[in-house]
Design a protein around this motif. Structure first.
Motif, PDB file in Angstrom:
ATOM      1  N   PRO A 122       0.795  -1.233   0.000  1.00 24.51           N
ATOM      2  CA  PRO A 122       0.000   0.000   0.000  1.00 24.51           C
ATOM      3  C   PRO A 122       0.826   1.282   0.000  1.00 24.51           C
ATOM      4  O   PRO A 122       0.385   2.293  -0.544  1.00 24.51           O
ATOM      5  N   ASP A 123       2.006   1.257   0.610  1.00 23.74           N
ATOM      6  CA  ASP A 123       2.817   2.473   0.669  1.00 23.74           C
ATOM      7  C   ASP A 123       3.869   2.542  -0.430  1.00 23.74           C
ATOM      8  O   ASP A 123       4.685   3.461  -0.460  1.00 23.74           O
ATOM      9  N   GLY A 124       3.873   1.565  -1.339  1.00 25.59           N
ATOM     10  CA  GLY A 124       4.820   1.599  -2.452  1.00 25.59           C
ATOM     11  C   GLY A 124       6.256   1.383  -2.034  1.00 25.59           C
ATOM     12  O   GLY A 124       7.175   1.765  -2.763  1.00 25.59           O
ATOM     13  N   ALA A 125       6.477   0.739  -0.881  1.00 25.02           N
ATOM     14  CA  ALA A 125       7.848   0.515  -0.415  1.00 25.02           C
ATOM     15  C   ALA A 125       8.593  -0.471  -1.314  1.00 25.02           C
ATOM     16  O   ALA A 125       9.784  -0.318  -1.567  1.00 25.02           O
ATOM     17  N   LEU A 126       7.884  -1.481  -1.792  1.00 21.23           N
ATOM     18  CA  LEU A 126       8.504  -2.468  -2.672  1.00 21.23           C
ATOM     19  C   LEU A 126       8.480  -1.984  -4.109  1.00 21.23           C
ATOM     20  O   LEU A 126       7.543  -1.302  -4.536  1.00 21.23           O
ATOM     21  N   LEU A 127       9.505  -2.359  -4.862  1.00 18.66           N
ATOM     22  CA  LEU A 127       9.604  -1.958  -6.261  1.00 18.66           C
ATOM     23  C   LEU A 127       9.809  -3.191  -7.136  1.00 18.66           C
ATOM     24  O   LEU A 127      10.463  -4.160  -6.711  1.00 18.66           O
ATOM     25  N   PRO A 128       9.263  -3.171  -8.348  1.00 19.08           N
ATOM     26  CA  PRO A 128       9.472  -4.291  -9.266  1.00 19.08           C
ATOM     27  C   PRO A 128      10.954  -4.512  -9.526  1.00 19.08           C
ATOM     28  O   PRO A 128      11.738  -3.567  -9.612  1.00 19.08           O
ATOM     29  N   GLY A 129      11.313  -5.787  -9.630  1.00 23.01           N
ATOM     30  CA  GLY A 129      12.704  -6.146  -9.878  1.00 23.01           C
ATOM     31  C   GLY A 129      13.488  -6.476  -8.629  1.00 23.01           C
ATOM     32  O   GLY A 129      14.598  -7.017  -8.719  1.00 23.01           O
ATOM     33  N   MET A 130      12.941  -6.178  -7.445  1.00 24.57           N
ATOM     34  CA  MET A 130      13.646  -6.473  -6.192  1.00 24.57           C
ATOM     35  C   MET A 130      13.777  -7.978  -5.985  1.00 24.57           C
ATOM     36  O   MET A 130      12.876  -8.744  -6.300  1.00 24.57           O
ATOM     37  N   PHE A 131      14.918  -8.365  -5.411  1.00 28.87           N
ATOM     38  CA  PHE A 131      15.128  -9.728  -4.945  1.00 28.87           C
ATOM     39  C   PHE A 131      14.450  -9.880  -3.590  1.00 28.87           C
ATOM     40  O   PHE A 131      14.556  -9.013  -2.733  1.00 28.87           O
ATOM     41  N   THR A 132      13.731 -10.968  -3.397  1.00 29.05           N
ATOM     42  CA  THR A 132      12.959 -11.128  -2.167  1.00 29.05           C
ATOM     43  C   THR A 132      13.029 -12.560  -1.662  1.00 29.05           C
ATOM     44  O   THR A 132      13.250 -13.498  -2.441  1.00 29.05           O
ATOM     45  N   LYS A 133      12.861 -12.721  -0.356  1.00 24.48           N
ATOM     46  CA  LYS A 133      12.775 -14.034   0.276  1.00 24.48           C
ATOM     47  C   LYS A 133      11.315 -14.314   0.593  1.00 24.48           C
ATOM     48  O   LYS A 133      10.631 -13.461   1.158  1.00 24.48           O
ATOM     49  N   VAL A 134      10.863 -15.491   0.237  1.00 29.73           N
ATOM     50  CA  VAL A 134       9.455 -15.848   0.370  1.00 29.73           C
ATOM     51  C   VAL A 134       9.317 -17.047   1.308  1.00 29.73           C
ATOM     52  O   VAL A 134      10.072 -18.015   1.203  1.00 29.73           O
ATOM     53  N   ALA A 135       8.375 -16.954   2.234  1.00 29.20           N
ATOM     54  CA  ALA A 135       8.060 -18.059   3.139  1.00 29.20           C
ATOM     55  C   ALA A 135       6.582 -18.390   2.987  1.00 29.20           C
ATOM     56  O   ALA A 135       5.725 -17.529   3.201  1.00 29.20           O
ATOM     57  N   ILE A 136       6.301 -19.629   2.597  1.00 32.43           N
ATOM     58  CA  ILE A 136       4.924 -20.086   2.391  1.00 32.43           C
ATOM     59  C   ILE A 136       4.554 -21.035   3.530  1.00 32.43           C
ATOM     60  O   ILE A 136       5.193 -22.076   3.708  1.00 32.43           O
ATOM     61  N   ALA A 137       3.555 -20.650   4.307  1.00 31.70           N
ATOM     62  CA  ALA A 137       3.121 -21.478   5.439  1.00 31.70           C
ATOM     63  C   ALA A 137       2.418 -22.724   4.917  1.00 31.70           C
ATOM     64  O   ALA A 137       1.543 -22.651   4.054  1.00 31.70           O
ATOM     65  N   ILE A 138       2.801 -23.892   5.451  1.00 31.31           N
ATOM     66  CA  ILE A 138       2.186 -25.160   5.038  1.00 31.31           C
ATOM     67  C   ILE A 138       1.777 -25.948   6.277  1.00 31.31           C
ATOM     68  O   ILE A 138       2.393 -25.856   7.335  1.00 31.31           O
ATOM     69  N   GLY A 139       0.713 -26.722   6.138  1.00 37.35           N
ATOM     70  CA  GLY A 139       0.260 -27.561   7.234  1.00 37.35           C
ATOM     71  C   GLY A 139      -0.342 -26.742   8.365  1.00 37.35           C
ATOM     72  O   GLY A 139      -0.564 -25.541   8.266  1.00 37.35           O
ATOM     73  N   SER A 140      -0.605 -27.411   9.479  1.00 33.12           N
ATOM     74  CA  SER A 140      -1.197 -26.768  10.645  1.00 33.12           C
ATOM     75  C   SER A 140      -0.120 -26.453  11.669  1.00 33.12           C
ATOM     76  O   SER A 140       0.980 -26.994  11.637  1.00 33.12           O
ATOM     77  N   VAL A 141      -0.456 -25.582  12.619  1.00 31.62           N
ATOM     78  CA  VAL A 141       0.477 -25.201  13.674  1.00 31.62           C
ATOM     79  C   VAL A 141       0.657 -26.374  14.637  1.00 31.62           C
ATOM     80  O   VAL A 141      -0.317 -26.963  15.111  1.00 31.62           O
ATOM     81  N   GLN A 142       1.921 -26.713  14.936  1.00 28.53           N
ATOM     82  CA  GLN A 142       2.233 -27.808  15.855  1.00 28.53           C
ATOM     83  C   GLN A 142       2.966 -27.270  17.075  1.00 28.53           C
ATOM     84  O   GLN A 142       3.525 -26.181  17.051  1.00 28.53           O
ATOM     85  N   GLN A 143       2.959 -28.063  18.138  1.00 26.08           N
ATOM     86  CA  GLN A 143       3.726 -27.752  19.338  1.00 26.08           C
ATOM     87  C   GLN A 143       4.989 -28.625  19.328  1.00 26.08           C
ATOM     88  O   GLN A 143       4.913 -29.826  19.562  1.00 26.08           O
ATOM     89  N   LEU A 144       6.154 -28.028  19.053  1.00 21.35           N
ATOM     90  CA  LEU A 144       7.399 -28.766  18.944  1.00 21.35           C
ATOM     91  C   LEU A 144       8.451 -28.190  19.876  1.00 21.35           C
ATOM     92  O   LEU A 144       8.429 -26.994  20.193  1.00 21.35           O
ATOM     93  N   VAL A 145       9.368 -29.055  20.300  1.00 21.30           N
ATOM     94  CA  VAL A 145      10.524 -28.603  21.087  1.00 21.30           C
ATOM     95  C   VAL A 145      11.488 -27.883  20.152  1.00 21.30           C
ATOM     96  O   VAL A 145      11.816 -28.390  19.070  1.00 21.30           O
ATOM     97  N   THR A 146      11.930 -26.705  20.540  1.00 24.74           N
ATOM     98  CA  THR A 146      12.824 -25.914  19.708  1.00 24.74           C
ATOM     99  C   THR A 146      14.101 -25.582  20.466  1.00 24.74           C
ATOM    100  O   THR A 146      14.108 -25.482  21.694  1.00 24.74           O
ATOM    101  N   LEU A 147      15.172 -25.409  19.703  1.00 30.57           N
ATOM    102  CA  LEU A 147      16.474 -25.023  20.236  1.00 30.57           C
ATOM    103  C   LEU A 147      17.136 -24.035  19.284  1.00 30.57           C
ATOM    104  O   LEU A 147      16.828 -24.029  18.082  1.00 30.57           O
ATOM    105  N   PRO A 148      18.065 -23.228  19.775  1.00 31.53           N
ATOM    106  CA  PRO A 148      18.893 -22.440  18.847  1.00 31.53           C
ATOM    107  C   PRO A 148      19.704 -23.373  17.949  1.00 31.53           C
ATOM    108  O   PRO A 148      20.134 -24.446  18.378  1.00 31.53           O
TER     109      PRO A 148
END
Length: 374
Positions: free
Chosen positions: A259-285
Motif C-alpha cells: 500500500p505504501d509503495g515501499a517495494l519496487l518491481p525487480g527487487m530480490f525477495t525471500k518468500v516463506a509459504i506457510a504449510i500444514g497446521s500449527v504444531q507444538q514442537l521442542v525448539t532449540l537455537p
C-alpha cells in the motif's frame, strides 16, 4: 690404596645420586602427564529446551513484478510540444503525459470534418426531396455512402491526431522521463516507465515435491534486505499448470500487498509459504546442534551433586531435527522440554566432561533475525 677407596666411594655416591635424581624426574613427568589427563570443568553457554508453536514453511527466493508495468512510447514520430508530468509522479489511468506537435494533422481533421458536415447536409436535403418524389432513391443511397466514407476518413484522422498524445494506460507511478521539450521523437522511443505498485507479484520456482502442499489462497510472507524486520503479507494467486522438464520446478505466483509503495518491481525477495497446521514442537537455537555425517547430536547438562566444583556434567545425545526458522530449529526426537542444552562451547566437550555455565553473553535466538550494522 686409600686413594682408590675414595675414588670408589665417590663413584658409588654419584651413581646413587643419579638414580635418586632420575626417580624424582620420572615422578615429576608422571605427575605432569596425569595433570594433563585430568578433566577440568569447561565453561559453556546453555539454553533450556521449550515446546513452542511451530508452523512449517517452504522458503524460496523470488523476484518482484508489477501487476501492470510498461515502458511507454508513441506509435508515431514528431516534435515534443508539451510534457505534462514530472519524474516520479503518481498518475491515474487516461491522464495525458506528453503531446507531439500535431497542427497539420488537426488542420486536416478540420477539413475532413467540414467535408463530412457537407455530405450530411446534402443527405438530409435529398431525403426531404425524396419524400416529394423530387429525387431518386439512388441519389439518397449515393449521399449515404458519401457520408459513411467521409465519417471513416474523419475517424481515421482522429486516430492519427490521438497517436500524437501519450496517455497513461493504467494508474501507477512514473519513472524518470527520458525525453525533453522540443526533442524530435522517433516512433517507439521510450518516454517513461509506468509501474502499478499495489499490489505486486512475486514469482518463485519451487520443487515439484511441494505441489501437494500448495494451493491458491495460501498465506505468503515476503521480506527484502532493504527493510530488515519488515514482513509483507500476501497469498498465492496462481500455480503454473506445467512443471519445467529441465529443472523439475514449478512456477508459483503470489500477490503481495504494497500500500505504501515501499517495494519496487525487480527487487530480490525471500518468500516463506506457510504449510500444514500449527504444531507444538521442542525448539532449540541452531548453534546447539552438532552436525555429523553419522547423525546430529547435542550436549545436555546434567546437574551434579552438591559439593562438586562444577555446575554440571555434559552428556551427548543424538537428536532428529526438523525444519529451521530463523535462529531456531525444531527437534522432533531426542530432547525433552526443560532439558538444559549446550549452545556454545561444544568443541571442548565429550561425554562426562564437567561444565560451568556462563550465559552472560548469549544473544537471543529469533525466528526472524535482523542483521544490523555495528
Amino acid at each position: 690404596m686409600i686413594k682408590r677407596m675414595v675414588i670408589m666411594l665417590l663413584a658409588t655416591g654419584a651413581v646413587f645420586g643419579g638414580l635418586y635424581w632420575f626417580q624424582n624426574f620420572k615422578a615429576g613427568i608422571i605427575k605432569q602427564v596425569m595433570a594433563g589427563m585430568s578433566n577440568p570443568p569447561q565453561t559453556v553457554s546453555t539454553a533450556v529446551a521449550a515446546r513452542m508453536p511451530w508452523q512449517d514453511e517452504i522458503e524460496a527466493v523470488g523476484t518482484l513484478k508489477a501487476a501492470n508495468g510498461a515502458d511507454l512510447a508513441l506509435e508515431v514520430s514528431g516534435i515534443v510540444q508539451n510534457i505534462s508530468f514530472k519524474s516520479g509522479d503518481s498518475v491515474s489511468a487516461g491522464q495525458t503525459l506528453l503531446q507531439l506537435a500535431a497542427q497539420e494533422d488537426i488542420a486536416k481533421l478540420a477539413s475532413l470534418q467540414a467535408t463530412l458536415d457537407n455530405y450530411v447536409i446534402t443527405l438530409d436535403r435529398d431525403k426531404a426531396q425524396q419524400a416529394i418524389k423530387a429525387v431518386s432513391q439512388a441519389t439518397v443511397d449515393t449521399d449515404t455512402a458519401n457520408v459513411r466514407n467521409a465519417q471513416a476518413l474523419v475517424d481515421q484522422q482522429k486516430a492519427v491526431v490521438a497517436q500524437k498524445t501519450l496517455t497513461a494506460p493504467f494508474g501507477g507511478r512514473l519513472g524518470i522521463r527520458s525525453v525533453d521539450l522540443g526533442q524530435y521523437l522517433t516512433a517507439g522511443t521510450t518516454v517513461v516507465t509506468l509501474q502499478a505498485l499495489d499490489p505486486l507479484y512475486v514469482d518463485v520456482y519451487l520443487p515439484q515435491q511441494a505441489l501437494s502442499r500448495l494451493k491458491v489462497g495460501q498465506e505468503v510472507n515476503t521480506t527484502v534486505d532493504v527493510y530488515p524486520g519488515r514482513v509483507f503479507k500476501g497469498e498465492i494467486s496462481a500455480i503454473n499448470p506445467k512443471v519445467d522438464s529441465t529443472t523439475r520446478n514449478v512456477l508459483v505466483r503470489a500477490t503481495i500487498k504494497n500500500p505504501d509503495g515501499a517495494l519496487l518491481p525487480g527487487m530480490f525477495t525471500k518468500v516463506a509459504i506457510a504449510i500444514g497446521s500449527v504444531q507444538q514442537l521442542v525448539t532449540l537455537p541452531q548453534t546447539a546442534i552438532v552436525y555429523n555425517p553419522y547423525g546430529d547430536s547435542v550436549f545436555i547438562v546434567d546437574d551434579k551433586a552438591k559439593g562438586d566444583q562444577a555446575q554440571g556434567v555434559a552428556r551427548q545425545t543424538f537428536v532428529k531435527t526438523g525444519n529451521v526458522r530463523g535462529d531456531n530449529v525444531a527437534v522432533v526426537d531426542g530432547i525433552q522440554p526443560g532439558d538444559k542444552v549446550v549452545i556454545a562451547g561444544q568443541l571442548k566437550l565429550r561425554n562426562g566432561t564437567p561444565v560451568n555455565i556462563d550465559n552472560s553473553h548469549v544473544p537471543p535466538a529469533e525466528d526472524a533475525p535482523v542483521v544490523t550494522d555495528q
